[in-house]
Design a protein around this motif. Structure first.
Motif, PDB file in Angstrom:
ATOM      1  N   ARG A   2       0.857  -1.209   0.000  1.00  0.00           N
ATOM      2  CA  ARG A   2       0.000   0.000   0.000  1.00  0.00           C
ATOM      3  C   ARG A   2       0.886   1.249   0.000  1.00  0.00           C
ATOM      4  NH1 ARG A   2      -5.706  -0.969   0.289  1.00  0.00           N
ATOM      5  NH2 ARG A   2      -6.257  -2.898   1.284  1.00  0.00           N
ATOM      6  N   ASN A   3       0.694   2.165   0.981  1.00  0.00           N
ATOM      7  CA  ASN A   3       1.532   3.370   0.931  1.00  0.00           C
ATOM      8  C   ASN A   3       2.845   3.197   1.714  1.00  0.00           C
ATOM      9  OD1 ASN A   3       0.591   3.528   3.565  1.00  0.00           O
ATOM     10  ND2 ASN A   3       0.598   5.769   3.566  1.00  0.00           N
TER      11      ASN A   3
ATOM     12  N   ASP B 234      -1.299  11.127  11.938  1.00  0.00           N
ATOM     13  CA  ASP B 234      -2.516  11.735  11.380  1.00  0.00           C
ATOM     14  C   ASP B 234      -3.290  10.730  10.543  1.00  0.00           C
ATOM     15  OD1 ASP B 234      -1.844  14.069  12.574  1.00  0.00           O
ATOM     16  OD2 ASP B 234      -0.947  14.980  10.788  1.00  0.00           O
TER      17      ASP B 234
ATOM     18  N   ALA C   1      -4.795   8.873   7.374  1.00  0.00           N
ATOM     19  CA  ALA C   1      -4.307   8.462   6.050  1.00  0.00           C
ATOM     20  C   ALA C   1      -2.781   8.430   5.929  1.00  0.00           C
ATOM     21  CB  ALA C   1      -4.891   9.379   4.964  1.00  0.00           C
ATOM     22  N   GLN C   2      -2.093   8.072   7.009  1.00  0.00           N
ATOM     23  CA  GLN C   2      -0.624   8.013   6.955  1.00  0.00           C
ATOM     24  C   GLN C   2      -0.100   6.596   6.746  1.00  0.00           C
ATOM     25  OE1 GLN C   2       1.154  10.898   6.872  1.00  0.00           O
ATOM     26  NE2 GLN C   2      -0.940  11.719   6.819  1.00  0.00           N
ATOM     27  N   GLY C   3      -0.972   5.588   7.037  1.00  0.00           N
ATOM     28  CA  GLY C   3      -0.537   4.198   6.813  1.00  0.00           C
ATOM     29  C   GLY C   3      -0.634   3.309   8.041  1.00  0.00           C
ATOM     30  N   LYS C   4      -1.301   3.769   9.098  1.00  0.00           N
ATOM     31  CA  LYS C   4      -1.378   2.984  10.352  1.00  0.00           C
ATOM     32  C   LYS C   4      -2.172   1.689  10.136  1.00  0.00           C
ATOM     33  CE  LYS C   4      -3.402   6.389  12.540  1.00  0.00           C
ATOM     34  NZ  LYS C   4      -3.550   7.345  11.436  1.00  0.00           N
TER      35      LYS C   4
ATOM     36  N   ASN D 140      -2.758   0.294   7.328  1.00  0.00           N
ATOM     37  CA  ASN D 140      -2.006  -0.529   6.362  1.00  0.00           C
ATOM     38  C   ASN D 140      -0.983  -1.410   7.084  1.00  0.00           C
ATOM     39  OD1 ASN D 140      -3.469   0.774   4.427  1.00  0.00           O
ATOM     40  ND2 ASN D 140      -1.830   2.160   3.770  1.00  0.00           N
TER      41      ASN D 140
ATOM     42  N   ARG E 162     -10.077  -5.972   5.302  1.00  0.00           N
ATOM     43  CA  ARG E 162     -10.735  -4.861   4.608  1.00  0.00           C
ATOM     44  C   ARG E 162     -11.214  -5.347   3.239  1.00  0.00           C
ATOM     45  NH1 ARG E 162      -7.015   0.454   5.432  1.00  0.00           N
ATOM     46  NH2 ARG E 162      -5.358  -0.849   4.626  1.00  0.00           N
TER      47      ARG E 162
ATOM     48  N   ASP F  52      -5.005  -4.428  -4.790  1.00  0.00           N
ATOM     49  CA  ASP F  52      -5.074  -3.136  -4.093  1.00  0.00           C
ATOM     50  C   ASP F  52      -4.005  -3.024  -3.009  1.00  0.00           C
ATOM     51  OD1 ASP F  52      -7.288  -2.556  -5.628  1.00  0.00           O
ATOM     52  OD2 ASP F  52      -8.695  -3.297  -4.115  1.00  0.00           O
ATOM     53  N   LEU F  53      -3.483  -4.186  -2.575  1.00  0.00           N
ATOM     54  CA  LEU F  53      -2.478  -4.182  -1.502  1.00  0.00           C
ATOM     55  C   LEU F  53      -1.104  -3.752  -2.025  1.00  0.00           C
ATOM     56  CD1 LEU F  53      -3.412  -7.646   0.105  1.00  0.00           C
ATOM     57  CD2 LEU F  53      -4.295  -5.394   0.719  1.00  0.00           C
ATOM     58  N   ILE F  54      -0.942  -3.854  -3.340  1.00  0.00           N
ATOM     59  CA  ILE F  54       0.356  -3.493  -3.933  1.00  0.00           C
ATOM     60  C   ILE F  54       0.382  -1.989  -4.179  1.00  0.00           C
ATOM     61  CG2 ILE F  54       1.886  -3.884  -5.920  1.00  0.00           C
ATOM     62  CD1 ILE F  54       0.349  -6.580  -6.287  1.00  0.00           C
ATOM     63  N   GLN F  55       1.480  -1.389  -3.825  1.00  0.00           N
ATOM     64  CA  GLN F  55       1.597   0.066  -3.982  1.00  0.00           C
ATOM     65  C   GLN F  55       1.329   0.485  -5.418  1.00  0.00           C
ATOM     66  OE1 GLN F  55       5.363   2.633  -3.079  1.00  0.00           O
ATOM     67  NE2 GLN F  55       4.090   2.233  -1.312  1.00  0.00           N
ATOM     68  N   LYS F  56       0.550   1.548  -5.575  1.00  0.00           N
ATOM     69  CA  LYS F  56       0.241   2.033  -6.931  1.00  0.00           C
ATOM     70  C   LYS F  56       1.543   2.278  -7.687  1.00  0.00           C
ATOM     71  CE  LYS F  56      -4.311   2.433  -6.670  1.00  0.00           C
ATOM     72  NZ  LYS F  56      -4.575   1.003  -6.501  1.00  0.00           N
TER      73      LYS F  56
HETATM   74  N1  LIG Z   1      -2.193   0.331  -3.082  1.00  0.00           N
HETATM   75  C1  LIG Z   1      -1.950   1.530  -2.556  1.00  0.00           C
HETATM   76  N2  LIG Z   1      -0.933   2.274  -3.031  1.00  0.00           N
HETATM   77  C2  LIG Z   1      -0.643   3.477  -2.514  1.00  0.00           C
HETATM   78  N3  LIG Z   1      -1.346   4.030  -1.492  1.00  0.00           N
HETATM   79  C3  LIG Z   1      -2.365   3.331  -0.978  1.00  0.00           C
HETATM   80  C4  LIG Z   1      -2.719   2.039  -1.480  1.00  0.00           C
HETATM   81  N4  LIG Z   1      -3.786   1.578  -0.768  1.00  0.00           N
HETATM   82  C5  LIG Z   1      -4.083   2.541   0.124  1.00  0.00           C
HETATM   83  N5  LIG Z   1      -3.244   3.593   0.011  1.00  0.00           N
HETATM   84  C6  LIG Z   1      -3.207   4.819   0.788  1.00  0.00           C
HETATM   85  O1  LIG Z   1      -2.809   4.560   2.109  1.00  0.00           O
HETATM   86  C7  LIG Z   1      -3.165   5.696   2.867  1.00  0.00           C
HETATM   87  C8  LIG Z   1      -3.183   5.352   4.330  1.00  0.00           C
HETATM   88  O2  LIG Z   1      -4.211   4.475   4.634  1.00  0.00           O
HETATM   89  P1  LIG Z   1      -4.479   3.907   6.101  1.00  0.00           P
HETATM   90  O3  LIG Z   1      -5.816   3.280   5.989  1.00  0.00           O
HETATM   91  O4  LIG Z   1      -3.386   3.073   6.593  1.00  0.00           O
HETATM   92  O5  LIG Z   1      -4.555   5.242   6.970  1.00  0.00           O
HETATM   93  P2  LIG Z   1      -4.541   5.464   8.555  1.00  0.00           P
HETATM   94  O6  LIG Z   1      -3.215   6.032   8.935  1.00  0.00           O
HETATM   95  O7  LIG Z   1      -4.973   4.241   9.257  1.00  0.00           O
HETATM   96  O8  LIG Z   1      -5.624   6.599   8.695  1.00  0.00           O
HETATM   97  P3  LIG Z   1      -6.898   6.815   9.656  1.00  0.00           P
HETATM   98  O9  LIG Z   1      -6.352   7.352  10.931  1.00  0.00           O
HETATM   99  O10 LIG Z   1      -7.658   7.839   8.897  1.00  0.00           O
HETATM  100  O11 LIG Z   1      -7.600   5.507   9.781  1.00  0.00           O
HETATM  101  C9  LIG Z   1      -4.450   6.229   2.236  1.00  0.00           C
HETATM  102  O12 LIG Z   1      -4.286   7.595   1.921  1.00  0.00           O
HETATM  103  C10 LIG Z   1      -4.590   5.432   0.934  1.00  0.00           C
HETATM  104  O13 LIG Z   1      -4.875   6.222  -0.184  1.00  0.00           O
END
Ligand SMILES: Nc1ncnc2c1ncn2[C@@H]1O[C@H](COP(=O)(O)OP(=O)(O)OP(=O)(O)O)[C@@H](O)[C@H]1O
Length: 372
Positions: A12-13, A31, A33-36, A38, A53, A59-63
């Motif tokens: 992911r990210n 904050d 959408a930082q990756g927690k 993930n 999820r 979708d798990l592979i980084q874009k």
């Molecule tokens: N395959 C992917 N490639 C790149 N980025 C991705 C991919 N899948 C998800 N993301 C990005 O990962 C980011 C972080 O997602 P994540 O769900 O881990 O956030 P979080 O830190 O848990 O946020 P929150 O506190 O809002 O729950 C999102 O902005 C999303 O767009």
């Protein structure tokens, strides 16, 4: 059971993450959408299960990346082990260096229980989600339940198809009795296995909820089924007889509705706090506490089966909980390695033993507030 280290690449990210968690509580904050989440999801992938999820594997592979890799070292069954999953190009799974056919081969080696905000629906939404939770939890520790449930569902689908056919061909009516007999046997098996698990679950969930609420509130779980509370102690033949009677009584309703209206496929759970149904009357914090108590109880029941405490993954668990409930999660989940994600640093101040990590734009770093 504990995760000793984790390495992620293109997940992911999370472009490149390498970390060594604490044996106790690990807080990952940052904050939105930082990756927690993930990160929690990547740890979960090492259990061999699909992501908790929705979405596709790609979708798990980084874009823009060709593959994602999750590598973990963990301590389980009294030894150090490793697992690795590569998704995308050159897919592969290894357990202790040995190539496996699929991720499901990892099942049972590294065990986790995950709480995510989506699990609130167990408390808030319809009965189907409560049954799914209960059945999923039983399947982990009673493989024979998977067969019983599958056979029950098959027999039910056949009976429902027959009920529909009866509109066109009334001569098939006598066949209903054949399916009903099957459903009685299988339904009672499913009921008894659910009931046994439920008894242990409600015991654990009640204790955990009491701890969460600082002893101020009492959680009681109720199991609604074909049978009343008094009838649950009956033996299997007696239950089958009663089940058959209830199916008989429901026949008219079934034909009117066009499907089977009575049976264990309609079972439900209720969660009472101080006698009031939490789904209808509970506050946000109470509903979250109940969902969490259920998931933690699932973890402790899994411990009784596998002989060690599974790793607890608690995503966004702190929101809506007051400091005393947060304190219970941070400092009273004995004997478990715990991963907790949250948006602010406040929980770190309360943490007695553990480690905190800061997640920003997919990069994870220890935040220097370690206490051991
Ligand atoms: N395959 C992917 N490639 C790149 N980025 C991705 C991919 N899948 C998800 N993301 C990005 O990962 C980011 C972080 O997602 P994540 O769900 O881990 O956030 P979080 O830190 O848990 O946020 P929150 O506190 O809002 O729950 C999102 O902005 C999303 O767009």
């Amino acid at each position: 059971m504990r995760l000793e280290s984790l390495r992620l690449c293109g997940y992911r990210n999370l472009q490149e993450v390498q970390f060594t968690p604490h044996v106790g509580v690990n807080i990952v904050f940052g904050d939105n959408a930082q990756g927690k989440t993930n990160l929690i999801e990547a740890i979960w992938m090492l259990t061999g299960a699909k992501s908790f999820r929705p979405g596709r594997e790609r979708d798990l592979i980084q874009k823009g990346a060709a593959q994602a890799r999750v590598e973990g070292a963990f301590f389980a069954q009294d030894r150090h082990q490793t697992a690795a999953i590569t998704l995308g190009d050159k897919r592969g799974v290894q357990l202790n260096g040995v190539e496996k056919k699929s991720a499901s081969a990892l099942a049972g080696s590294f065990c986790c229980v995950v709480f995510s905000p989506a699990h609130l629906s167990i408390v808030k939404d319809g009965p189907q989600l409560r049954r799914r939770f209960l059945d999923g939890a039983i399947c982990q520790i009673r493989p024979q339940f998977i067969t019983a449930l599958y056979q029950y569902r098959q027999a039910l689908a056949q009976k429902n198809a027959l009920i529909k056919d009866l509109y066109k061909n009334a001569e098939l009516y006598d066949l209903l009795a054949v399916f009903d007999e099957k459903l009685c046997q299988l339904g009672v098996r499913v009921y008894q296995m659910r009931r046994r698990y439920f008894a242990a679950l409600s015991n654990w969930a009640g204790q955990i909820y009491s701890g969460l609420s600082g002893g101020r509130e009492t959680l009681t779980l109720c199991y609604d089924s074909v049978f009343s509370g008094d009838e649950q102690a009956l033996d299997a033949p007696q239950l089958q007889q009663l089940y058959s009677q209830r199916l008989q009584e429901a026949k008219k309703d079934d034909l009117r509705a066009g499907y089977s209206t009575v049976g264990v496929h309609r079972d439900d759970l209720r969660f009472l706090i101080g006698g009031l149904d939490c789904r209808l009357y509970g506050s946000q914090g109470q509903q979250r506490s109940v969902a969490l108590a259920l998931k933690l109880a699932e973890g402790y029941l899994l411990r009784e089966f596998i002989g060690e405490t599974p790793v607890m993954l608690l995503d966004d668990v702190m929101s809506e909980l007051d400091p005393s409930r947060q304190n219970y999660i941070l400092n009273h989940l004995e004997d478990a390695q715990v991963f907790i994600t949250c948006c602010d640093r406040a929980p770190i101040e309360q943490l007695l033993t553990g480690r905190a990590f800061y997640m920003k734009s997919g990069h994870l770093e220890p935040c220097g507030s370690e206490e051991d």
